[in-house]
Design an enzyme around this catalytic site. Structure first.
Site, PDB file in Angstrom:
ATOM      1  N   SER A 110      -4.628   6.240 -11.569  1.00 18.65           N
ATOM      2  CA  SER A 110      -4.567   5.602 -10.258  1.00 18.65           C
ATOM      3  C   SER A 110      -5.877   4.861  -9.969  1.00 18.65           C
ATOM      4  O   SER A 110      -6.296   4.002 -10.750  1.00 18.65           O
ATOM      5  CB  SER A 110      -4.246   6.639  -9.181  1.00 18.65           C
ATOM      6  OG  SER A 110      -3.939   6.018  -7.961  1.00 18.65           O
ATOM      7  N   HIS A 121       2.186   5.077  -6.222  1.00 20.03           N
ATOM      8  CA  HIS A 121       2.886   4.921  -7.504  1.00 20.03           C
ATOM      9  C   HIS A 121       4.403   4.903  -7.384  1.00 20.03           C
ATOM     10  O   HIS A 121       5.113   5.504  -8.182  1.00 20.03           O
ATOM     11  CB  HIS A 121       2.400   5.979  -8.498  1.00 20.03           C
ATOM     12  CG  HIS A 121       0.925   5.952  -8.639  1.00 20.03           C
ATOM     13  ND1 HIS A 121       0.250   4.833  -9.078  1.00 20.03           N
ATOM     14  CD2 HIS A 121      -0.032   6.858  -8.306  1.00 20.03           C
ATOM     15  CE1 HIS A 121      -1.042   5.060  -9.047  1.00 20.03           C
ATOM     16  NE2 HIS A 121      -1.239   6.276  -8.570  1.00 20.03           N
TER      17      HIS A 121
END
Length: 308
Positions: free
Chosen positions: A86, A195
């Site tokens: 991330s 996500h």
């Protein structure tokens, strides 16, 4: 033999994380640089109140990752590959020589603000342990068909998946997952639904920040945690960084890809050791975190790995 540096994402943060970095000139320089660019010191970023902000969390993760990797570099410990989960992709890109640290600070501040503005409350992420994607994904699709926003966000290991969505949807999904054999579920310390498609619009806005940004070819292998493969072209890495907030994390596949490309030791930058635990299976147990270990012990582990 190649060494992989890994950089954690949101959820790994903890109060005082920047203050617990090793006392070293390179660390101090990194903290001072960040303070100058951001107009605020580390004292105003990593306390418990500040870390309620997604922007502050992501900035702390960027700064900690870059500071630790730079410290190891001063001791002759350089990676052959980098991979970030991330927001961890940003310090990975800085250490790979793709992205200037000043630009990374400004980008990550914007990234955090966009994500927080899109979902200021009522959303987040939950880890589900003990189910495989073919079992979990149909369950999530059923909930979405009923109007409950929840998605598979991370495939972290053979036994850990992460979902993202509204609090209500995640709670129902976790209960049904346990009914279908999941060992347990755990709400993560993440205040946004990363996500997944819920962040498509912020990702589109964020991508515009890269339009005139100069990126360079990586000096070392940059492995995308969302695509589980190396990226070489600056434009491809820019696209990866710009849109990774809305793309599923394929961490298990990324660690397997690193191993297949010759990495034999995974070294996790601070904070925490969650990625070290996740890397154990792919790296035959050969993984170490900077947190919780003496820096010279980390250096010794790298030297030993390179001598095999």
């Amino acid at each position: 033999m190649s060494v992989l540096f890994t950089f954690p994402g949101q959820g790994a943060q903890r109060p005082g994380m920047l203050h617990r970095l090793p006392a070293a000139p390179s660390v101090r320089e990194t903290l001072d640089h960040a303070a100058e660019v951001l107009g605020r010191s580390s004292d105003s970023l990593d306390d418990e109140t500040s870390l309620q902000s997604t922007e502050a969390v992501q900035l702390c993760l960027l700064i900690a990752g870059v500071a630790a990797a730079r410290l190891l570099a001063t001791m002759g410990t350089l990676p052959g590959m980098v991979c970030g989960l991330s927001v961890g992709a940003f310090p990975a890109a800085v250490i790979a020589g793709v992205l200037d640290f000043t630009d990374a600070l400004r980008l990550v501040a914007l990234r955090g603000r966009l994500m927080e503005q899109a979902y200021p409350h009522g959303y987040g992420m939950t880890a589900i342990e003990g189910l495989m994607p073919p079992t979990l994904e149909p369950l999530l699709a059923e909930l979405r068909a009923d109007g409950l926003p929840v998605y598979l966000a991370n495939i972290n290991s053979d036994t850990q998946l992460v979902i993202a969505g509204s609090e209500e949807a995640m709670a129902i999904a976790a209960e049904r997952a346990r009914e279908r054999g999941a060992r347990r579920s755990r709400r993560l310390c993440v205040a946004v639904p990363s996500h997944c498609a819920l962040l498509d619009a912020p990702a589109e806005t964020f991508a515009r920040a890269f339009e005139d940004l100069p990126l360079t070819r990586p000096r070392i292998t940059y492995l995308s945690g969302n695509l589980a493969r190396p990226l070489l072209r600056p434009d491809d890495i820019a696209a990866d960084l710009a849109r990774n907030m809305a793309r599923p994390v394929l961490w298990l596949d990324s660690m397997r890809a690193a191993w297949e490309r010759g990495a034999r030791l995974a070294v996790e930058m601070p904070p925490g050791s969650s990625l070290t635990r996740l890397a154990q299976s792919s790296f035959d147990g050969t993984a170490i975190a900077v947190d919780g270990n003496r820096v010279d012990s980390v250096v010794a582990a790298v030297v030993a790995a390179n001598s095999r």
